[in-house]
Write a protein that holds these residues in place. Structure first.
Motif, PDB file in Angstrom:
ATOM      1  N   GLU A   8       0.834  -1.212   0.000  1.00 32.38           N
ATOM      2  CA  GLU A   8       0.000   0.000   0.000  1.00 32.38           C
ATOM      3  C   GLU A   8       0.863   1.254   0.000  1.00 32.38           C
ATOM      4  O   GLU A   8       0.580   2.213  -0.723  1.00 32.38           O
ATOM      5  N   LYS A  12       0.977   4.292  -2.781  1.00 26.33           N
ATOM      6  CA  LYS A  12       0.715   5.690  -2.409  1.00 26.33           C
ATOM      7  C   LYS A  12       1.864   6.592  -2.838  1.00 26.33           C
ATOM      8  O   LYS A  12       1.657   7.696  -3.355  1.00 26.33           O
ATOM      9  N   TYR A  26      -6.176  16.816  -6.873  1.00 25.98           N
ATOM     10  CA  TYR A  26      -6.760  15.807  -5.990  1.00 25.98           C
ATOM     11  C   TYR A  26      -7.971  16.366  -5.250  1.00 25.98           C
ATOM     12  O   TYR A  26      -8.966  15.665  -5.024  1.00 25.98           O
ATOM     13  N   GLN A  34     -12.718   9.784  -5.963  1.00 30.83           N
ATOM     14  CA  GLN A  34     -12.019   9.602  -4.694  1.00 30.83           C
ATOM     15  C   GLN A  34     -12.060   8.142  -4.257  1.00 30.83           C
ATOM     16  O   GLN A  34     -11.078   7.603  -3.732  1.00 30.83           O
ATOM     17  N   ARG A  35     -13.195   7.494  -4.486  1.00 30.84           N
ATOM     18  CA  ARG A  35     -13.323   6.072  -4.123  1.00 30.84           C
ATOM     19  C   ARG A  35     -12.341   5.228  -4.932  1.00 30.84           C
ATOM     20  O   ARG A  35     -11.682   4.329  -4.396  1.00 30.84           O
ATOM     21  N   ASN A  38      -8.773   5.753  -3.627  1.00 35.98           N
ATOM     22  CA  ASN A  38      -8.534   5.012  -2.385  1.00 35.98           C
ATOM     23  C   ASN A  38      -8.427   3.517  -2.642  1.00 35.98           C
ATOM     24  O   ASN A  38      -7.639   2.822  -1.999  1.00 35.98           O
ATOM     25  N   GLU A  39      -9.220   3.014  -3.572  1.00 34.19           N
ATOM     26  CA  GLU A  39      -9.175   1.591  -3.892  1.00 34.19           C
ATOM     27  C   GLU A  39      -7.833   1.211  -4.500  1.00 34.19           C
ATOM     28  O   GLU A  39      -7.339   0.097  -4.301  1.00 34.19           O
ATOM     29  N   GLN A  42      -5.108  -0.271  -2.235  1.00 34.71           N
ATOM     30  CA  GLN A  42      -5.268  -1.569  -1.598  1.00 34.71           C
ATOM     31  C   GLN A  42      -4.566  -2.647  -2.428  1.00 34.71           C
ATOM     32  O   GLN A  42      -4.885  -2.844  -3.600  1.00 34.71           O
TER      33      GLN A  42
END
Length: 210
Positions: A8, A12, A26, A34-35, A38-39, A42
């Motif tokens: 992760e 990032k 951003y 945004q979802r 964030n996904e 992972q």
């Protein structure tokens, strides 16, 4: 067999920048964007799934390249940016893409949908399909596979002449093998950064891996 999987924190670091220009971008992301962002962080996400290397001859192993994070990509002086009058991706099919017209149309439909999703905000347009003979490209029969191959550089020259005025870029797709020069066995595709043209062998990019 080797599996490459990023953590992760690695994802990032690669995707998020402290560049003020990018930070402001951003902040403008809507809830859906945004979802997705964030996904992407992972490790188990389908967006950046693990890469399986099957042999030492796989491209990543045999052609090592320096990594590039998003800020490096964003700051690249050669990166082309769409403008109000050049916001269209044109797709040019060359030769038959399937055994039947229906299969060919399915390939085009799939590719068009992918381009619209991946290059969000750009228009995707189709040029009239052309036979290979219309490109006037050089060709050969590969001595190992006995497959017909067409010269990728000649195809790029053809695409440059066909590029519409409002095109951000034009992409040629074909099911015929490509080769960039006589000393090469084959190539999956070739692109010109200055002319915004690209040729892709869809036999490698559309068919499922086995």
């Amino acid at each position: 067999m080797q599996i490459i999987r990023h953590s992760e924190q690695t994802l990032k670091t690669a995707l998020i920048s402290k560049n003020p220009v990018l930070v402001s971008q951003y902040e403008k992301l809507d809830a859906g964007e945004q979802r997705l962002m964030n996904e992407a962080f992972q490790p188990a996400s389908d967006l950046f799934g693990p890469i399986t290397l099957h042999s030492p001859s796989d491209w990543i192993t045999s052609h090592p390249e320096a990594p590039q994070d998003f800020e490096q990509f964003f700051s690249d002086p050669y990166r082309k940016i769409p403008s109000p009058d050049k916001r269209s991706i044109y797709i040019q099919s060359i030769g038959s893409l399937g055994n039947t017209r229906i299969i060919s149309e399915e390939y085009i439909k799939w590719l068009t949908g992918y381009c619209k999703a991946y290059f969000y905000g750009l228009r995707v347009k189709l040029l009239e399909p052309v036979p290979v003979s219309a490109t006037k490209c050089s060709f050969r029969v590969n001595e190992n596979t006995q497959n017909l191959q067409i010269h990728a550089g000649d195809i790029l020259k053809f695409l440059k002449k066909k590029k519409p005025e409002d095109a951000f870029c034009v992409v040629g797709i074909t099911m015929i093998d490509l080769y960039p020069r006589d000393s090469w066995n084959f190539v999956f595709g070739q692109a010109s950064l200055t002319d915004a043209t690209q040729e892709v062998d869809t036999q490698e990019s559309l068919e499922p891996r086995r």
